[in-house]
Write a protein that holds these residues in place. Structure first.
Motif, PDB file in Angstrom:
ATOM      1  N   CYS A 101      56.805  30.816  70.195  1.00 53.75           N
ATOM      2  CA  CYS A 101      57.063  31.099  68.769  1.00 53.75           C
ATOM      3  C   CYS A 101      55.876  31.744  68.048  1.00 53.75           C
ATOM      4  N   TYR A 122      58.077  23.986  72.674  1.00 51.22           N
ATOM      5  CA  TYR A 122      57.726  24.578  73.962  1.00 51.22           C
ATOM      6  C   TYR A 122      56.594  23.784  74.618  1.00 51.22           C
ATOM      7  N   CYS A 127      58.136  24.596  67.848  1.00 47.59           N
ATOM      8  CA  CYS A 127      59.362  24.925  68.571  1.00 47.59           C
ATOM      9  C   CYS A 127      59.635  24.004  69.761  1.00 47.59           C
ATOM     10  N   CYS A 152      54.371  22.396  71.680  1.00 42.03           N
ATOM     11  CA  CYS A 152      54.261  23.095  70.406  1.00 42.03           C
ATOM     12  C   CYS A 152      55.024  22.284  69.370  1.00 42.03           C
ATOM     13  N   CYS A 207      51.171  29.484  70.587  1.00 44.85           N
ATOM     14  CA  CYS A 207      52.368  29.159  71.356  1.00 44.85           C
ATOM     15  C   CYS A 207      52.979  30.451  71.898  1.00 44.85           C
TER      16      CYS A 207
HETATM   17 ZN   LIG Z   1      56.149  27.205  69.579  1.00 44.71          ZN
END
Ligand SMILES: [Zn+2]
Length: 363
Positions: free
Chosen positions: A341, A324, A322, A319, A338
């Motif tokens: 987030c 991830y 963030c 992502c 995501c």
């Molecule tokens: Zn994210």
């Protein structure tokens, strides 16, 4: 400013006498190439190759000049170019003994002349040493005092002069303050981290023509006049298709370099790509490295920054907001949310954003 030679390709229409002279030079280059290669193979077999290849070949060239008048008539820069080609072929091959001599099928089709006092370019008229005068068919005027070399090229039954010039003094593009990441794809050739997408060049019509030629070929007997005729049409269509792609790539790469100050891309491992059967099938993938190369040298030329990041990093799965890592993304997922987030991503734009972020971290 970095130095990068630029080459202009100009169409010429030589007279019959000039074509004869070009062909004689090409024949002599081919003869020299084969002489050098043959001598190398003999000495290679007998373990007689010294460490310094250039000195070795200079000696072989000296002998060839004494033995053959066609070679002694060649210009020094033409000979050096043949020498470089032989050395390149030897360095690229795992077993030099298997290197093939140039023959009817793989002919030498170009020769080089350094810019000397015997060559003069005024406007679009080129006086090329003993070959005489040529009118260059080219849209721009080339500054003579920056020319490094001229290369005569026979390609697709047409004659060209490739003029390589020094690129110093080239004015950099104005700064825009923008940074961009680029993801290369198939559906969209180029996806930028700002969301812009560019389609691949339109070669549908050309592809149709080429497959039509392929179908026609299968019904003709190999070597017949009709067969050769189709082969020749096929070659010229392939040449045309290559031009469409090159032209599109040039326009796109210039636009991207003009609009941005920092450009980040993935490094493409061509060797790995060629090994992978899925890749070599698509003509654009086969041409990706060309686009990367254009963007890279235009950045150098016009004072922009080009950064390449490792291909092994999972640009699609992270992502970009963030960080991830979402492992469940398959090749057919175009947009995703995501889980951490909640950001909704376009797959390719997200990848381009990650490429930019990684590149900026690297620097
Ligand atoms: Zn994210």
């Amino acid at each position: 400013m970095n130095y990068h030679p630029l080459t202009h390709k100009c169409r010429i229409y030589p007279k019959d006498k000039q074509i004869k002279q070009f062909e004689m030079t090409l024949d002599a280059c081919q003869f020299l190439y084969n002489e050098l290669l043959n001598q190398y193979k003999v000495d290679y077999k007998n373990n007689n190759i010294p460490y310094n290849l250039i000195n070795y070949f200079k000696m072989v060239i000296g002998q060839a000049k004494n033995n053959y008048s066609s070679i002694s008539k060649l210009n020094d820069s033409t000979i050096d170019d043949v020498l470089n080609n032989v050395i390149r072929a030897i360095r690229l091959s795992k077993d030099p003994y298997k290197l093939k001599a140039k023959d009817e099928k793989i002919r030498v089709h170009s020769f080089l002349l350094n810019n000397t006092k015997n060559i003069e370019l005024i406007g679009n008229i080129l006086h090329l040493d003993k070959y005489g005068k040529f009118k260059l068919h080219y849209g721009k005027t080339i500054e003579y005092n920056r020319v490094i070399s001229y290369k005569v090229l026979y390609q697709n039954k047409k004659w060209f002069i490739l003029i390589t010039i020094r690129s110093d003094n080239i004015k950099p593009f104005p700064k825009t303050g923008k940074k961009i990441g680029i993801d290369l794809g198939l559906k969209n050739l180029v996806v930028l981290s700002n969301g812009q997408k560019y389609d691949p060049p339109n070669i549908l019509y050309s592809n149709k023509k080429l497959s039509k030629f392929n179908r026609k070929l299968s019904s003709k007997s190999k070597g017949s006049r009709k067969y050769e005729d189709i082969i020749s049409k096929q070659n010229s269509e392939q040449f045309h298709r290559k031009n469409i792609i090159n032209d599109y790539f040039h326009k796109l790469s210039t636009k991207i370099v003009k609009e941005n100050d920092v450009i980040a891309m993935e490094s493409l491992d061509i060797q790995d790509m060629l090994k992978d059967k899925r890749y070599s099938k698509n003509i654009f993938q086969a041409n990706w490295h060309k686009l990367v190369y254009m963007i890279k040298y235009k950045c150098e030329l016009y004072g922009k920054i080009f950064i390449q990041v490792n291909t092994r990093f999972p640009s699609t799965k992270l992502c970009s907001k963030c960080g991830y890592k979402y492992d469940d993304i398959t090749i057919d997922v175009r947009t995703w949310e995501c889980p951490k987030c909640g950001e909704i991503h376009d797959r390719d734009v997200n990848a381009a954003k990650n490429i930019l972020r990684k590149a900026l971290l690297k620097n």
